[in-house]
Design a protein around this motif. Structure first.
Motif, PDB file in Angstrom:
ATOM      1  N   TRP A 196       0.840  -1.200   0.000  1.00 41.97           N
ATOM      2  CA  TRP A 196       0.000   0.000   0.000  1.00 41.97           C
ATOM      3  C   TRP A 196       0.875   1.249   0.000  1.00 41.97           C
ATOM      4  O   TRP A 196       2.046   1.201   0.395  1.00 41.97           O
ATOM      5  CB  TRP A 196      -0.914  -0.004   1.229  1.00 41.97           C
ATOM      6  CG  TRP A 196      -0.201  -0.046   2.543  1.00 41.97           C
ATOM      7  CD1 TRP A 196       0.365   1.010   3.221  1.00 41.97           C
ATOM      8  CD2 TRP A 196       0.041  -1.208   3.352  1.00 41.97           C
ATOM      9  NE1 TRP A 196       0.933   0.584   4.399  1.00 41.97           N
ATOM     10  CE2 TRP A 196       0.755  -0.769   4.510  1.00 41.97           C
ATOM     11  CE3 TRP A 196      -0.286  -2.552   3.217  1.00 41.97           C
ATOM     12  CZ2 TRP A 196       1.153  -1.648   5.512  1.00 41.97           C
ATOM     13  CZ3 TRP A 196       0.114  -3.421   4.222  1.00 41.97           C
ATOM     14  CH2 TRP A 196       0.821  -2.980   5.352  1.00 41.97           C
ATOM     15  N   PRO A 197       0.319   2.382  -0.428  1.00 43.25           N
ATOM     16  CA  PRO A 197       1.072   3.637  -0.365  1.00 43.25           C
ATOM     17  C   PRO A 197       1.073   4.199   1.051  1.00 43.25           C
ATOM     18  O   PRO A 197       0.077   4.108   1.771  1.00 43.25           O
ATOM     19  CB  PRO A 197       0.299   4.553  -1.318  1.00 43.25           C
ATOM     20  CG  PRO A 197      -1.113   4.044  -1.241  1.00 43.25           C
ATOM     21  CD  PRO A 197      -1.006   2.554  -1.049  1.00 43.25           C
ATOM     22  N   MET A 198       2.180   4.787   1.437  1.00 45.29           N
ATOM     23  CA  MET A 198       2.244   5.460   2.738  1.00 45.29           C
ATOM     24  C   MET A 198       1.635   6.859   2.673  1.00 45.29           C
ATOM     25  O   MET A 198       1.175   7.388   3.682  1.00 45.29           O
ATOM     26  CB  MET A 198       3.695   5.549   3.219  1.00 45.29           C
ATOM     27  CG  MET A 198       4.310   4.204   3.589  1.00 45.29           C
ATOM     28  SD  MET A 198       3.484   3.415   5.005  1.00 45.29           S
ATOM     29  CE  MET A 198       3.833   4.590   6.304  1.00 45.29           C
ATOM     30  N   LYS A 199       1.657   7.465   1.498  1.00 43.73           N
ATOM     31  CA  LYS A 199       1.130   8.819   1.335  1.00 43.73           C
ATOM     32  C   LYS A 199       0.071   8.825   0.222  1.00 43.73           C
ATOM     33  O   LYS A 199       0.209   8.134  -0.795  1.00 43.73           O
ATOM     34  CB  LYS A 199       2.237   9.808   0.958  1.00 43.73           C
ATOM     35  CG  LYS A 199       3.412   9.858   1.923  1.00 43.73           C
ATOM     36  CD  LYS A 199       3.044  10.455   3.253  1.00 43.73           C
ATOM     37  CE  LYS A 199       4.264  10.738   4.133  1.00 43.73           C
ATOM     38  NZ  LYS A 199       5.105   9.577   4.393  1.00 43.73           N
ATOM     39  N   ALA A 201       5.855   3.375  -1.273  1.00 42.23           N
ATOM     40  CA  ALA A 201       5.399   2.034  -0.934  1.00 42.23           C
ATOM     41  C   ALA A 201       5.775   1.698   0.500  1.00 42.23           C
ATOM     42  O   ALA A 201       6.858   2.062   0.982  1.00 42.23           O
ATOM     43  CB  ALA A 201       6.021   1.010  -1.887  1.00 42.23           C
ATOM     44  N   ASN A 202       4.873   1.006   1.197  1.00 45.33           N
ATOM     45  CA  ASN A 202       5.147   0.710   2.595  1.00 45.33           C
ATOM     46  C   ASN A 202       6.383  -0.178   2.702  1.00 45.33           C
ATOM     47  O   ASN A 202       6.609  -1.072   1.873  1.00 45.33           O
ATOM     48  CB  ASN A 202       3.925   0.058   3.248  1.00 45.33           C
ATOM     49  CG  ASN A 202       3.794  -1.409   2.946  1.00 45.33           C
ATOM     50  OD1 ASN A 202       4.399  -2.242   3.607  1.00 45.33           O
ATOM     51  ND2 ASN A 202       2.990  -1.753   1.936  1.00 45.33           N
ATOM     52  N   PRO A 203       7.226   0.041   3.716  1.00 45.99           N
ATOM     53  CA  PRO A 203       8.481  -0.683   3.803  1.00 45.99           C
ATOM     54  C   PRO A 203       8.332  -2.167   4.116  1.00 45.99           C
ATOM     55  O   PRO A 203       9.287  -2.912   4.018  1.00 45.99           O
ATOM     56  CB  PRO A 203       9.212   0.045   4.945  1.00 45.99           C
ATOM     57  CG  PRO A 203       8.152   0.696   5.748  1.00 45.99           C
ATOM     58  CD  PRO A 203       7.073   1.063   4.763  1.00 45.99           C
ATOM     59  N   GLN A 204       7.105  -2.577   4.470  1.00 41.29           N
ATOM     60  CA  GLN A 204       6.887  -3.999   4.752  1.00 41.29           C
ATOM     61  C   GLN A 204       6.640  -4.797   3.489  1.00 41.29           C
ATOM     62  O   GLN A 204       6.625  -6.020   3.526  1.00 41.29           O
ATOM     63  CB  GLN A 204       5.672  -4.149   5.676  1.00 41.29           C
ATOM     64  CG  GLN A 204       5.808  -3.386   6.983  1.00 41.29           C
ATOM     65  CD  GLN A 204       4.494  -3.336   7.749  1.00 41.29           C
ATOM     66  OE1 GLN A 204       3.848  -4.359   7.939  1.00 41.29           O
ATOM     67  NE2 GLN A 204       4.094  -2.157   8.171  1.00 41.29           N
ATOM     68  N   SER A 205       6.370  -4.096   2.369  1.00 39.22           N
ATOM     69  CA  SER A 205       5.996  -4.816   1.131  1.00 39.22           C
ATOM     70  C   SER A 205       7.216  -5.415   0.452  1.00 39.22           C
ATOM     71  O   SER A 205       8.351  -5.080   0.755  1.00 39.22           O
ATOM     72  CB  SER A 205       5.294  -3.864   0.180  1.00 39.22           C
ATOM     73  OG  SER A 205       6.159  -2.819  -0.229  1.00 39.22           O
TER      74      SER A 205
END
Length: 322
Positions: free
Chosen positions: A114-117, A318-322
């Motif tokens: 998912w996008p963070m922003k 992009a979320n750093p967990q992806s």
């Protein structure tokens, strides 16, 4: 002298923060260097910022503004709703009919990527309605009934999607390709189980988070779209008619289960929706407004509207967990 003022948009609330031009028509691009430091200090605290009374000249300027925060804009991959690309990295807001309400959700929380922003640019507010309510996902997490929160945190959510058949978005549009091999490769890369059905239709299953921890603040947030995908989100008449057509809940265009495959009962999701609604914050759009959200900290929605409305969207980081 500062080119803008900073204050809460709504008295007594930290969400959203209002950055207002001191002179109407001040170029938003010109103040961007100053805004970066403001965003770094405030966005992870308040979760969302409204930029108001600035000048922003159309979709290309909006794209440049959003990209100016240092991350390439993201494409709308594995989408769940119809959108159209306006310009590179910029999309229409969800193209649902004006009379339909879109409940609170965090963008692409039905995936692991998912996008963070996320940014919204109101080029034309509706004549009536059309607000984009927001809500603090931290507060929702903390206020969710403890037994529900624990089940979603422990089990996660399985999203089951059946594409096309005139009932939902075609897989070709969702994946941006006509190639089954490319779809299979994408699904393999993203831990999505895919199955080709009779007639070349596609079913996917993916187990995702029910709650998540923000990578910067360390705070827990409610982060899923079970209440949107679950069959209980349908009007009773539509639910009955669809089940008559497709036969069972696994064949619905979309549905949500716990991550272990067990059913989520309607009453649980009624409690989830009630908690979400309790934290909804709504304010009217003004032409030229830009809203920037930390997508993990803040959910968004859409109110039904009358008359023309044009709100466009960009996403980044992009979320750093992806």
């Amino acid at each position: 002298m500062s080119a803008f003022s900073i204050q809460p948009l709504i008295d007594g609330r930290r969400l959203p923060l209002l950055l207002k031009a001191e002179e109407v028509g001040q170029s938003l691009d010109e103040v961007l260097p100053m805004l970066r430091s403001i965003i770094d200090r405030h966005l992870t605290d308040c979760g969302g910022i409204v930029f108001r009374d600035f000048s922003l000249n159309g979709p290309d300027a909006f794209r440049a503004f959003a990209a100016g925060f240092g991350h390439p804009l993201l494409t709308y991959e594995f989408g769940s709703t119809p959108r159209s690309q306006v310009t590179s990295g910029v999309y229409t807001s969800t193209e649902y009919p004006p009379h339909q309400h879109i409940p609170l959700h965090n963008e692409q929380a039905y995936t692991r990527d998912w996008p963070m922003k996320i940014w919204f640019y109101c080029m034309q507010p509706a004549l009536e309605g059309g607000e984009t309510p927001i809500a603090d996902s931290r507060a929702i997490y903390n206020d969710m009934p403890a037994d529900i929160r624990e089940r979603f945190a422990d089990k996660g959510v399985m999203y089951v999607r059946n594409y096309g058949n005139g009932l939902d978005v075609d897989w070709q549009n969702v994946f941006g390709t006509d190639s089954q091999a490319e779809v299979e490769a994408y699904c393999a890369d993203h831990d999505i189980e895919c199955e080709w059905m009779d007639g070349g239709e596609l079913r996917t299953r993916q187990v995702c988070q029910g709650t998540a921890r923000h990578p910067v603040t360390g705070e827990w947030v409610w982060f899923n779209q079970a209440h949107l995908f679950h069959v209980s989100n349908l009007d009773p008449e539509v639910r009955e008619s669809l089940l008559d057509v497709v036969g069972d809940e696994m064949h619905l265009p979309r549905n949500a289960f716990y991550g272990d495959g067990s059913r989520i009962d309607d009453e649980t999701l009624s409690a989830v929706r009630a908690t979400l609604d309790k934290h909804k914050i709504s304010f009217p759009w003004q032409a030229g407004d830009v809203v920037m959200l930390d997508n993990m900290l803040t959910a968004h929605a859409r109110v039904p509207f009358k008359g023309p409305r044009k709100v466009i969207v960009a996403m980044a980081e992009a979320n750093p967990q992806s």
